[in-house]
Write a protein that holds these residues in place. Structure first.
Motif, PDB file in Angstrom:
ATOM      1  N   VAL A 115     -12.447  -1.787  -9.236  1.00 40.48           N
ATOM      2  CA  VAL A 115     -12.852  -2.720  -8.200  1.00 40.48           C
ATOM      3  C   VAL A 115     -11.801  -3.434  -7.420  1.00 40.48           C
ATOM      4  N   ASN A 116     -11.009  -4.203  -7.708  1.00 35.45           N
ATOM      5  CA  ASN A 116      -9.961  -4.786  -6.994  1.00 35.45           C
ATOM      6  C   ASN A 116      -8.747  -4.934  -8.089  1.00 35.45           C
ATOM      7  N   THR A 117      -8.872  -4.780  -9.221  1.00 35.50           N
ATOM      8  CA  THR A 117      -7.738  -4.624 -10.117  1.00 35.50           C
ATOM      9  C   THR A 117      -6.660  -3.515 -10.096  1.00 35.50           C
ATOM     10  N   PRO A 118      -5.713  -3.302  -9.875  1.00 30.74           N
ATOM     11  CA  PRO A 118      -4.694  -2.304  -9.988  1.00 30.74           C
ATOM     12  C   PRO A 118      -4.482  -2.071 -11.499  1.00 30.74           C
ATOM     13  N   MET A 119      -4.456  -0.891 -12.079  1.00 30.32           N
ATOM     14  CA  MET A 119      -4.227  -0.885 -13.444  1.00 30.32           C
ATOM     15  C   MET A 119      -3.028  -1.097 -14.048  1.00 30.32           C
ATOM     16  N   GLY A 120      -1.918  -1.031 -13.157  1.00 31.03           N
ATOM     17  CA  GLY A 120      -0.594  -1.366 -13.389  1.00 31.03           C
ATOM     18  C   GLY A 120      -0.644  -2.902 -13.952  1.00 31.03           C
ATOM     19  N   TYR A 121      -1.420  -3.756 -13.192  1.00 26.68           N
ATOM     20  CA  TYR A 121      -1.644  -5.338 -13.654  1.00 26.68           C
ATOM     21  C   TYR A 121      -1.924  -5.196 -15.250  1.00 26.68           C
TER      22      TYR A 121
ATOM     23  N   VAL B 246       7.274  -7.111 -13.236  1.00 22.67           N
ATOM     24  CA  VAL B 246       6.193  -7.756 -12.348  1.00 22.67           C
ATOM     25  C   VAL B 246       6.403  -7.645 -11.075  1.00 22.67           C
ATOM     26  N   ALA B 247       7.516  -7.798 -10.558  1.00 27.57           N
ATOM     27  CA  ALA B 247       7.876  -7.605  -9.121  1.00 27.57           C
ATOM     28  C   ALA B 247       7.619  -6.070  -8.721  1.00 27.57           C
ATOM     29  N   ILE B 248       7.964  -5.163  -9.504  1.00 24.19           N
ATOM     30  CA  ILE B 248       8.051  -3.688  -9.149  1.00 24.19           C
ATOM     31  C   ILE B 248       6.375  -3.524  -9.095  1.00 24.19           C
ATOM     32  N   VAL B 249       5.567  -3.910 -10.152  1.00 26.07           N
ATOM     33  CA  VAL B 249       4.230  -3.826 -10.203  1.00 26.07           C
ATOM     34  C   VAL B 249       3.439  -4.276  -8.845  1.00 26.07           C
ATOM     35  N   VAL B 250       3.555  -5.465  -8.392  1.00 27.48           N
ATOM     36  CA  VAL B 250       2.876  -6.205  -7.450  1.00 27.48           C
ATOM     37  C   VAL B 250       3.409  -5.597  -6.118  1.00 27.48           C
ATOM     38  N   ALA B 251       4.721  -5.008  -6.040  1.00 30.48           N
ATOM     39  CA  ALA B 251       5.164  -4.482  -4.881  1.00 30.48           C
ATOM     40  C   ALA B 251       4.455  -3.070  -4.649  1.00 30.48           C
ATOM     41  N   THR B 252       4.091  -2.589  -5.451  1.00 27.98           N
ATOM     42  CA  THR B 252       3.566  -1.183  -5.472  1.00 27.98           C
ATOM     43  C   THR B 252       2.079  -1.090  -5.659  1.00 27.98           C
ATOM     44  N   ARG B 253       1.511  -2.406  -5.373  1.00 25.83           N
ATOM     45  CA  ARG B 253      -0.220  -2.368  -5.611  1.00 25.83           C
ATOM     46  C   ARG B 253      -0.695  -1.358  -4.784  1.00 25.83           C
ATOM     47  N   GLY B 254      -0.360  -1.069  -3.574  1.00 27.00           N
ATOM     48  CA  GLY B 254      -1.148  -0.103  -2.631  1.00 27.00           C
ATOM     49  C   GLY B 254      -0.818   1.415  -2.799  1.00 27.00           C
ATOM     50  N   VAL B 255      -0.444   1.889  -4.005  1.00 27.76           N
ATOM     51  CA  VAL B 255      -0.157   3.149  -4.194  1.00 27.76           C
ATOM     52  C   VAL B 255      -1.647   3.906  -4.907  1.00 27.76           C
ATOM     53  N   MET B 256      -2.795   3.027  -4.461  1.00 23.44           N
ATOM     54  CA  MET B 256      -3.890   3.635  -5.244  1.00 23.44           C
ATOM     55  C   MET B 256      -4.557   5.073  -4.811  1.00 23.44           C
ATOM     56  N   LEU B 257      -4.959   5.772  -5.744  1.00 26.64           N
ATOM     57  CA  LEU B 257      -5.472   6.837  -5.361  1.00 26.64           C
ATOM     58  C   LEU B 257      -6.836   7.321  -5.632  1.00 26.64           C
ATOM     59  N   TRP B 258      -7.090   6.654  -6.871  1.00 28.69           N
ATOM     60  CA  TRP B 258      -8.577   6.782  -7.622  1.00 28.69           C
ATOM     61  C   TRP B 258      -9.141   5.100  -7.392  1.00 28.69           C
ATOM     62  N   HIS B 259     -10.446   4.997  -7.174  1.00 30.38           N
ATOM     63  CA  HIS B 259     -10.864   3.868  -7.164  1.00 30.38           C
ATOM     64  C   HIS B 259     -12.328   3.821  -8.081  1.00 30.38           C
TER      65      HIS B 259
END
Length: 222
Positions: free
Chosen positions: A103-109, A156-169
């Motif tokens: 949905v709107n949640t990156p799995m890295g989070y 946490v900084a690394i994860v939120v900085a790379t939020r936009g690397v989505m490939l699958w939704h």
């Protein structure tokens, strides 16, 4: 009817809080995302730290802590390289998880929110890699005396900085049933200047934290 209304009223506030948290951790402003996710991760870390300190057996996770199994590397440099390499590996797993978005949640989070209580339980049960295996008593002073909180902040900084690397939704729930669809290519990835700065800052902070921890371990085991 009354039962359904009661259930709706009971879950309504929880759902509202969840949506509010989701709005902040997925905010367009990377700094808002960073602070918001840090608060969530710090909260679950602290809760696990306190509960494990009070209720879990001492040394419970020592056999499951990779650092406790490998022991001291023999020098500050060697220990730093091991710690930094391990944490970079963890960060890459989290970045890789960000290629999946439910949905709107990156799995890295999700990786970070799951990892944080484990780390808190390591502290609370005295399952750290080096030392006498004594529990770390919950205290604000400990947070500035140890490198752990700095490591968590860096990841946490690394994860939120790379939020936009989505490939699958995964467009909608239920999350355990719906399939992920390929929606993007790595060619579509991009970082804003602020995201890049936070990413670089995260890795620099991670290096500092690992070196600090390597010194502390050397003083105990060297």
């Amino acid at each position: 009817m009354a039962a359904r209304m009661t259930a709706s009223n009971a879950t309504g506030p929880i759902d509202g809080v969840s949506k509010r948290i989701g709005w902040y951790v997925n905010h367009d402003d990377v700094l808002v995302r960073f602070v918001s996710l840090w608060v969530v991760v710090a909260s679950v870390f602290t809760a696990a730290w306190i509960l494990s300190y009070l209720f879990f057996p001492q040394g419970l996770l020592r056999g499951r802590n990779p650092g406790a199994v490998t022991g001291y590397a023999g020098s500050i440099t060697g220990e730093f390289l091991w710690l930094f390499g391990w944490n970079v590996g963890v960060s890459l797993i989290a970045i890789g998880a960000n290629t999946l978005r439910s949905v709107n949640t990156p799995m890295g989070y999700v990786v970070e929110v799951v990892q944080a209580p484990w780390y808190g339980a390591v502290w609370g049960t005295g399952s750290l890699a080096i030392g006498a295996g004594e529990r770390i008593a919950p205290s604000l002073a400990v947070l500035v005396e140890r490198s752990g909180p700095m490591e968590i902040t860096a990841i946490v900084a690394i994860v939120v900085a790379t939020r936009g690397v989505m490939l699958w939704h995964q467009k909608s729930g239920p999350r355990w049933k719906e399939e992920f669809e390929r929606v993007r290519s790595p060619r579509d990835w991009s970082l804003t200047r602020r995201e890049l700065a936070l990413l670089v800052g995260g890795y620099l902070l991670l290096a500092i934290a690992c070196y600090w921890e390597a010194i502390a371990i050397a003083q105990v085991a060297g």
